[in-house]
Design a protein around this motif. Structure first.
Motif, PDB file in Angstrom:
ATOM      1  N   ASP A 169      46.149  82.810  -6.930  1.00  0.00           N
ATOM      2  CA  ASP A 169      44.887  82.792  -7.676  1.00  0.00           C
ATOM      3  C   ASP A 169      44.624  84.157  -8.309  1.00  0.00           C
ATOM      4  N   ILE A 170      44.797  85.203  -7.504  1.00  0.00           N
ATOM      5  CA  ILE A 170      44.546  86.569  -7.976  1.00  0.00           C
ATOM      6  C   ILE A 170      45.523  86.939  -9.083  1.00  0.00           C
ATOM      7  N   GLU A 171      46.790  86.617  -8.877  1.00  0.00           N
ATOM      8  CA  GLU A 171      47.820  86.968  -9.859  1.00  0.00           C
ATOM      9  C   GLU A 171      47.554  86.276 -11.199  1.00  0.00           C
ATOM     10  N   PHE A 172      47.230  84.994 -11.132  1.00  0.00           N
ATOM     11  CA  PHE A 172      46.975  84.247 -12.368  1.00  0.00           C
ATOM     12  C   PHE A 172      45.781  84.820 -13.112  1.00  0.00           C
ATOM     13  N   MET A 173      44.650  84.945 -12.446  1.00  0.00           N
ATOM     14  CA  MET A 173      43.432  85.387 -13.127  1.00  0.00           C
ATOM     15  C   MET A 173      43.523  86.843 -13.572  1.00  0.00           C
TER      16      MET A 173
END
Length: 341
Positions: A169-173
């Motif tokens: 989630d963190i990597e994508f956003m």
């Protein structure tokens, strides 16, 4: 000869009381008529692993079968081995207002054993849309109205774990927030208690701040004090805890969209049950034009400037610039001078 003793009226002084109605406010009606004739375009991307209700939420938002999955056969309902980006467009009309809605789905995201760099195909797709728009823009004989396939908004679905954001989630956003407006939502929020939901929302906001992820509405793009007050309330609610459903049930004599359980009915549009109504208002009723404006003036503009820089360093870069400069606005010219072109 001018009359002695009479003071001439200043150019910037209001004279409506002396000469009557001018009709400047009629420009609003002219703009409305033109917009009604042209119609509107809105391109929305949904990202999240399978089973989080992406298709259902899209159908609920627009109250029609607009998701890609709604039009699929049972044989096509499979989890792809790699991320596949597919879009489907619909012409929607309500009270005489026409809108071309494009829903971009990303089946396969987060469903693999190794999800490393799974954001890259989505980033590439978004940039390809910017490139297509740029190439149309620099044509010598360009179209009167350039087709807009740029992604205006990305709804990112967070699974209702109740703990914190996952690394994926963190990597994508973190990567995608630089190129598109991201609105995170907690999917299937009815699986959490109200206490779990509030705790989870707070943890997500802390993770977003810790990783310097700017989600929509971005604080730096607030135009004035009024915008800041409105957007601050929205930022305090994000991520929206949502429930989607295209099933109607009878509740207190009214037909309502909801999810029926043994304990009662979760009403989709009841803000005491979930935050779907706040998400709908943000995307459609209050901020749709602003989302499109930020896509055009911020995200696309950053891509355009980067491409101009790249082309300026190539042997034929000056040719590219001379063609492009024919279509620059005063603001664009100012940007180019700052970059020493």
């Amino acid at each position: 000869m001018a009359d002695v003793g009479k003071t001439p009226v200043a150019r910037n002084e209001k004279t409506n009381s002396e000469f009557g109605y001018v009709g400047i406010d009629a420009i609003l009606e002219q703009m409305r008529r033109k917009a009604m004739k042209q119609g509107f375009e809105f391109n929305i991307m949904v990202v999240g692993q399978s089973g989080l209700g992406k298709s259902t939420l899209m159908n609920t938002l627009f109250k029609s079968k607009v998701s890609r999955r709604s039009l699929m056969t049972s044989e096509e309902e499979r989890i792809p081995k790699t991320i596949e980006i597919k879009s489907i467009s619909h012409d929607i009309e309500e009270k005489g207002v026409r809108m071309k809605l494009t829903v971009i789905d990303t089946p396969g995201f987060g469903d693999q054993i190794n999800n490393e760099n799974c954001w890259q195909p989505i980033m590439k797709f978004i940039n390809v849309q910017y490139e297509q728009y740029l190439q149309e823009e620099i044509n010598i004989e360009r179209k009167k109205r350039i087709p807009d396939s740029r992604v205006h908004c990305c709804i990112y679905f967070i699974p209702p774990t109740g703990h914190c954001l996952r690394p994926i989630d963190i990597e994508f956003m973190r990567h995608l927030s630089k190129v598109v407006n991201i609105v995170p939502v907690i999917a299937k929020a009815d699986t959490l208690t109200l206490e779990e939901r509030d705790f989870f929302k707070q943890k997500i906001r802390e993770d977003l701040r810790a990783n310097e992820i700017d989600i929509y509405p971005q604080k730096e793009f607030d135009e004035d004090a009024e915008d800041r007050i409105i957007n601050e309330k929205i930022r305090e609610m994000i991520p929206f805890a949502v429930v989607g459903s295209d099933q109607e049930y009878q509740v207190n004599g009214k037909r309502l969209l909801g999810r029926k359980t043994r304990w009662g009915t979760v009403e989709v549009e009841n803000t005491a049950h979930c935050e779907f109504a706040y998400l709908r208002d943000l995307l459609i009723r209050t901020h749709m034009q602003n989302i499109k404006d930020i896509t055009s003036s911020i995200h696309y503009e950053m891509y355009r400037v980067r491409r101009l820089n790249e082309n300026n360093t190539q042997p034929n870069g000056h040719l590219f610039l001379s063609v492009y400069c024919c279509f620059l606005t005063p603001k664009n010219i100012s940007d180019l001078w700052k970059m020493n072109f």
